[in-house]
Design a protein around this motif. Sequence first.
Motif, mmCIF file in Angstrom:
data_model
loop_
_atom_site.group_PDB
_atom_site.id
_atom_site.type_symbol
_atom_site.label_atom_id
_atom_site.label_comp_id
_atom_site.label_asym_id
_atom_site.label_seq_id
_atom_site.Cartn_x
_atom_site.Cartn_y
_atom_site.Cartn_z
ATOM 1 N N GLY A 19 -5.150 5.107 -3.577
ATOM 2 C CA GLY A 19 -4.279 6.254 -3.353
ATOM 3 C C GLY A 19 -2.954 6.151 -4.082
ATOM 4 O O GLY A 19 -2.576 5.096 -4.602
ATOM 5 N N THR A 20 -2.247 7.274 -4.109
ATOM 6 C CA THR A 20 -0.900 7.331 -4.678
ATOM 7 C C THR A 20 0.097 7.356 -3.533
ATOM 8 O O THR A 20 0.052 8.244 -2.678
ATOM 9 C CB THR A 20 -0.725 8.581 -5.561
ATOM 10 N N VAL A 21 0.981 6.365 -3.515
ATOM 11 C CA VAL A 21 1.913 6.170 -2.401
ATOM 12 C C VAL A 21 3.341 6.223 -2.931
ATOM 13 O O VAL A 21 3.705 5.448 -3.822
ATOM 14 C CB VAL A 21 1.668 4.817 -1.706
ATOM 15 N N SER A 22 4.130 7.125 -2.390
ATOM 16 C CA SER A 22 5.552 7.172 -2.711
ATOM 17 C C SER A 22 6.320 6.398 -1.652
ATOM 18 O O SER A 22 6.134 6.628 -0.452
ATOM 19 C CB SER A 22 6.039 8.620 -2.762
ATOM 20 N N LEU A 23 7.180 5.488 -2.097
ATOM 21 C CA LEU A 23 8.069 4.732 -1.222
ATOM 22 C C LEU A 23 9.495 5.029 -1.684
ATOM 23 O O LEU A 23 9.934 4.509 -2.708
ATOM 24 C CB LEU A 23 7.794 3.228 -1.320
ATOM 25 N N GLY A 64 6.032 -1.461 3.386
ATOM 26 C CA GLY A 64 5.431 -2.176 2.263
ATOM 27 C C GLY A 64 4.755 -3.459 2.703
ATOM 28 O O GLY A 64 3.657 -3.796 2.246
ATOM 29 N N HIS A 65 5.390 -4.183 3.618
ATOM 30 C CA HIS A 65 4.789 -5.425 4.120
ATOM 31 C C HIS A 65 3.487 -5.153 4.873
ATOM 32 O O HIS A 65 2.530 -5.932 4.765
ATOM 33 C CB HIS A 65 5.781 -6.141 5.034
ATOM 34 N N GLU A 66 3.440 -4.061 5.619
ATOM 35 C CA GLU A 66 2.210 -3.754 6.344
ATOM 36 C C GLU A 66 1.089 -3.360 5.381
ATOM 37 O O GLU A 66 -0.093 -3.668 5.626
ATOM 38 C CB GLU A 66 2.452 -2.660 7.373
ATOM 39 N N ILE A 67 1.427 -2.691 4.294
ATOM 40 C CA ILE A 67 0.428 -2.393 3.260
ATOM 41 C C ILE A 67 -0.154 -3.693 2.718
ATOM 42 O O ILE A 67 -1.365 -3.817 2.509
ATOM 43 C CB ILE A 67 1.066 -1.555 2.132
ATOM 44 N N ILE A 68 0.708 -4.684 2.517
ATOM 45 C CA ILE A 68 0.246 -5.996 2.039
ATOM 46 C C ILE A 68 -0.650 -6.652 3.086
ATOM 47 O O ILE A 68 -1.729 -7.174 2.761
ATOM 48 C CB ILE A 68 1.457 -6.893 1.707
ATOM 49 N N ARG A 69 -0.226 -6.644 4.351
ATOM 50 C CA ARG A 69 -1.024 -7.274 5.405
ATOM 51 C C ARG A 69 -2.421 -6.663 5.492
ATOM 52 O O ARG A 69 -3.405 -7.365 5.755
ATOM 53 C CB ARG A 69 -0.329 -7.131 6.765
ATOM 54 N N GLN A 70 -2.510 -5.354 5.282
ATOM 55 C CA GLN A 70 -3.806 -4.686 5.390
ATOM 56 C C GLN A 70 -4.628 -4.775 4.109
ATOM 57 O O GLN A 70 -5.749 -4.264 4.059
ATOM 58 C CB GLN A 70 -3.601 -3.230 5.815
ATOM 59 N N GLY A 71 -4.078 -5.427 3.081
ATOM 60 C CA GLY A 71 -4.856 -5.721 1.876
ATOM 61 C C GLY A 71 -5.246 -4.506 1.063
ATOM 62 O O GLY A 71 -6.330 -4.492 0.453
ATOM 63 N N ARG A 72 -4.386 -3.501 1.004
ATOM 64 C CA ARG A 72 -4.712 -2.324 0.206
ATOM 65 C C ARG A 72 -4.768 -2.687 -1.267
ATOM 66 O O ARG A 72 -4.018 -3.538 -1.746
ATOM 67 C CB ARG A 72 -3.689 -1.210 0.438
ATOM 68 N N ARG A 73 -5.652 -2.008 -1.996
ATOM 69 C CA ARG A 73 -5.869 -2.313 -3.408
ATOM 70 C C ARG A 73 -5.906 -1.037 -4.234
ATOM 71 O O ARG A 73 -6.213 0.049 -3.725
ATOM 72 C CB ARG A 73 -7.194 -3.067 -3.594
ATOM 73 N N ILE A 76 6.137 7.560 2.174
ATOM 74 C CA ILE A 76 6.672 6.779 3.286
ATOM 75 C C ILE A 76 8.164 6.610 3.065
ATOM 76 O O ILE A 76 8.593 6.164 1.997
ATOM 77 C CB ILE A 76 6.000 5.400 3.392
ATOM 78 N N VAL A 77 8.959 7.007 4.049
ATOM 79 C CA VAL A 77 10.401 6.835 3.968
ATOM 80 C C VAL A 77 10.897 6.166 5.239
ATOM 81 O O VAL A 77 10.235 6.189 6.277
ATOM 82 C CB VAL A 77 11.135 8.183 3.764
#
Length: 312
Positions: free
Chosen positions: A27-31, A43-52, A170-171
Motif C-alpha cells: 500500500g501507499t502510506v502517508s506519514l 511507524g514502529h507499529e508498522i515495523i512490528r507487524q512486518g509490513r512489506r 497517518i498523522v
Amino acid sequence: MPRSAPAQPDKTMTMRGAIAAHVHDGGTVSLEGFTHLIPTAAGHEIIRQGRRGLTIVRMTADIVVDQLLAAGCVTKLVSSFVGNSSAGSLGELRRRIESAEGEPLEFEEYSHYGMICRYLAGAQRLPFYPLRSYAGSDLPSVNPAIRTVTSPYADERVHVVPPVNPDVTIVHAQRADRAGNTQIWGLTGIQAEAVFAARRAVVVVEEIVADEVVRSDPNRTVIPAHAVDAVVECPRGAHPSFAQGYYDRDNAFYRSWSAISRDPDRLQAWLADWVHGTADHAEYVAKLGPEFWARLEVGEALSLPVNYGRRL
C-alpha cells in the motif's frame, strides 16, 4: 431548550488494531507531521507487524523513514527532503540511495511546495496542480511526473504535479474526541490536506477528550470527524519529535541517530531493542523511564486551551 448534538460514531481503536486494519502490504502510506507531531509510534507499529512493499509518502523523510527502511518495510519513497532534521544524516536511506545496498529503493523527489500541491490536488480530486516554482530547477529533469501544460488563459507553459491519493494517511495530533474531530495547535504542517487526500485516515493523539472539550474550542479542530476512519490514543507517540503543550523535542536523540544509523549492525540492534523488543508504544515509553520524560516536560503557557489535559 437547545437540542443536544447528535451522537457520533466511536472510531477509537488500539494502535495494533488500526495498523492491522488500514496498513496493508504493497500500500501507499502517508506519514505527515512537519518537525512537530511526527507519527513515530505508528511507524514502529508498522515495523512490528512486518509490513512489506510499502510506498511511503512523507514531505520530510527523517528518522521514522530511516527506521522503516532498515526494517525492510519500504520499496518506494516519495519525498521533498531527506535528513535527520538538521542534526545529521540518515544512514540507511543513504545506503539505499547512494550505493544501492540492501533491497532496491525507488525514490521520487519533489520540492516542498510540489508535495503540498500534490496533496492539494489529491484532497480536491483534481487531475493535477499548477505551480511556478520549478522554473530554473533541475527537478523536472530527474522526475518525469513533473510536467508542463499550456495555460488556457495565456500563451505560456506552466509546471504541474500529479495528485497523491494515499491508501491511508497517518498523522499525530494533540487531541481528538471519539468520533475523530481532531485538534492541532502549533505547527500544523500539511496534516489536514494529507488526510483529505487519502482513501482512509488514522489519527493518533496524545489524548482522547470528551465531545464538549472539542466543541468548546472549535478553532483548533483542523481535521473533522467525517475524514477520519480510526482514532488511536497514544501518549508520547510523536517522540523524538514534540507535541506542543505536552512534551519537548528530544534533541539528544536526534543528535545520536546519525551514529546509530551509520552502522547497519548497530541500527538493527536498536530496532531489535526498542521496536521489536517492545510490545507497544506504552512499553517503549516505560522503558525510557520517568526521569527521561521529566526532562522533556513543558510548563504551563497562557496559550493552552481552557480544558487542556482533561481526560475521559
